[in-house]
Design a protein around this motif. Structure first.
Motif, short mmCIF file in Angstrom:
data_model
loop_
_atom_site.label_atom_id
_atom_site.label_comp_id
_atom_site.label_asym_id
_atom_site.label_seq_id
_atom_site.Cartn_x
_atom_site.Cartn_y
_atom_site.Cartn_z
N VAL A 250 -91.76 94.79 23.56
CA VAL A 250 -91.79 95.28 22.18
C VAL A 250 -90.97 94.32 21.31
O VAL A 250 -89.75 94.25 21.43
CB VAL A 250 -91.22 96.72 22.07
N ALA B 284 -85.32 101.01 15.14
CA ALA B 284 -86.02 99.74 15.38
C ALA B 284 -85.26 98.90 16.40
O ALA B 284 -85.87 98.24 17.25
CB ALA B 284 -86.19 98.99 14.06
N LEU C 75 -92.99 101.92 26.57
CA LEU C 75 -92.28 102.86 25.70
C LEU C 75 -91.98 104.17 26.42
O LEU C 75 -90.86 104.70 26.33
CB LEU C 75 -93.10 103.12 24.43
N LEU D 51 -85.92 100.27 19.85
CA LEU D 51 -87.28 99.95 20.26
C LEU D 51 -87.40 98.48 20.67
O LEU D 51 -88.13 98.15 21.62
CB LEU D 51 -88.27 100.25 19.12
N ARG D 52 -86.68 97.60 19.99
CA ARG D 52 -86.75 96.17 20.33
C ARG D 52 -86.15 95.89 21.70
O ARG D 52 -86.45 94.86 22.32
CB ARG D 52 -86.02 95.34 19.28
N ARG E 101 -97.72 98.21 26.16
CA ARG E 101 -96.56 98.65 25.38
C ARG E 101 -96.40 100.17 25.40
O ARG E 101 -95.29 100.69 25.36
CB ARG E 101 -96.69 98.13 23.94
N THR F 273 -93.46 94.81 16.12
CA THR F 273 -94.02 96.05 16.66
C THR F 273 -93.03 97.20 16.50
O THR F 273 -93.43 98.33 16.17
CB THR F 273 -94.35 95.87 18.15
N ALA F 274 -91.76 96.94 16.71
CA ALA F 274 -90.74 97.99 16.55
C ALA F 274 -90.74 98.52 15.12
O ALA F 274 -90.68 99.73 14.89
CB ALA F 274 -89.36 97.43 16.91
N ASP F 275 -90.82 97.62 14.14
CA ASP F 275 -90.87 98.05 12.74
C ASP F 275 -92.13 98.86 12.46
O ASP F 275 -92.10 99.85 11.72
CB ASP F 275 -90.82 96.83 11.82
#
Length: 307
Positions: A272, A263, A248, A266-267, A244, A276-278
């Motif tokens: 991800v 978030a 990223l 990121l999702r 990850r 995980t994003a949160d």
């Protein structure tokens, strides 16, 4: 006459009639003589540059072949060097000279396993093994094989190279070790190294190879080290592992961009998920609590891809 021959040649080049005149006296004769001298100077300088280029490349290769007792002049030379800091982020570089000149499209680099650490012999063994394993698989980026293999180091480093070559049945490839301290050459089976004359073309060629391998290794090591420092910033986030982390940085390129991402953004990154994003968003919102006092944030460097 000469004037007619030159006139015909220039007419063909220009696509129109060109007349040639040879002034016999006065200002025009002076200008003609001046142009002639400038032409001779330019030709002499060009010949000198070509001679120096030959001495640095093909000439140096020819002399080196004689010194090493090679059956033929090596067209492709590969030189290997390693770099690390206190055993961390160890890397190795492979630079290639073709015809005595750098062939940068053929350069390769290797990020080494942690167990290689600061052990230069383990690092050299791993890099060479991976290089020739790729060739055995037919990987185009690792072909053709070298006509001369150079390892940075002395007798011990050379022995490692010879063992690796033998393991691939490539022990027919000429190999030498270049010891930096005294600028001497170690050859297989020799009890003493060969010292090349100072300021000689073969020595300059070997120094260029060694220096280029060192530069390439240090440059890649700096990149890897900075990336490792960036990755470590994400170590405290639950659910963010190596896969990850890479995803990223591939998506956002810099740490600041990851911090600023929502978030939802990121999702959208592969691997991800929402949880995980949160976690990433919450982590950076509480960053002052997560960061040790006086922690310095490393410079942003996008991930590299090593062979």
């Amino acid at each position: 006459t000469d004037e007619e021959t030159i006139s015909a040649w220039l007419t063909g080049l220009a696509g129109r009639r060109v007349n040639v005149h040879r002034p016999q006296r006065g200002e025009k004769r002076h200008l003609t003589e001046l142009a002639y001298r400038n032409c001779i100077d330019a030709l002499e300088k060009d010949a000198s540059l070509q001679k120096r280029a030959w001495e640095r490349g093909e000439g140096a290769l020819t002399q080196l072949s004689g010194i090493l007792g090679l059956e033929s002049v090596p067209a492709r030379i590969e030189c290997f060097d390693n770099s690390h800091i206190m055993g961390r982020d160890a890397v190795s570089s492979m630079v290639v000279f073709t015809g005595g000149q750098p062939d940068r499209s053929a350069y390769r680099r290797f990020r080494l396993r942690e167990e290689a650490g600061g052990d230069d012999l383990l690092a050299m063994r791993e890099a060479l093994t991976r290089r020739f394993a790729k060739a055995a698989e037919g990987a185009p980026g690792f072909l053709p094989l070298p006509d001369l293999l150079i390892v940075d180091g002395g007798k011990t480093q050379l022995s490692v190279a010879l063992e690796v070559l033998a393991s691939f049945s490539l022990d027919y490839i000429p190999s030498i070790g270049l010891a930096e301290r005294n600028e001497t050459i170690w050859q297989p089976g020799a009890d003493e190294p060969v010292a090349l004359p100072r300021n000689s073309s073969p020595l300059h060629l070997l120094e260029r190879l060694r220096d280029e391998a060192h530069r390439f290794a240090v440059s890649y090591h700096r990149n890897v080290h900075n990336r490792s420092a960036l990755y470590s910033v994400l170590d405290g986030i639950p659910g963010v592992g190596e896969k990850r982390k890479r995803a990223l940085f591939d998506a956002f390129l810099t740490l600041d961009a990851i911090k600023a991402a929502s978030a939802e953004e990121l999702r959208a990154v592969p691997s991800v998920d929402a949880r995980t994003a949160d976690a990433i968003v919450r982590y950076f919102q509480a960053e002052p609590e997560n960061k040790p006092p006086d922690a310095a944030e490393p410079a942003a460097v996008p991930p590299d891809k090593a062979d």
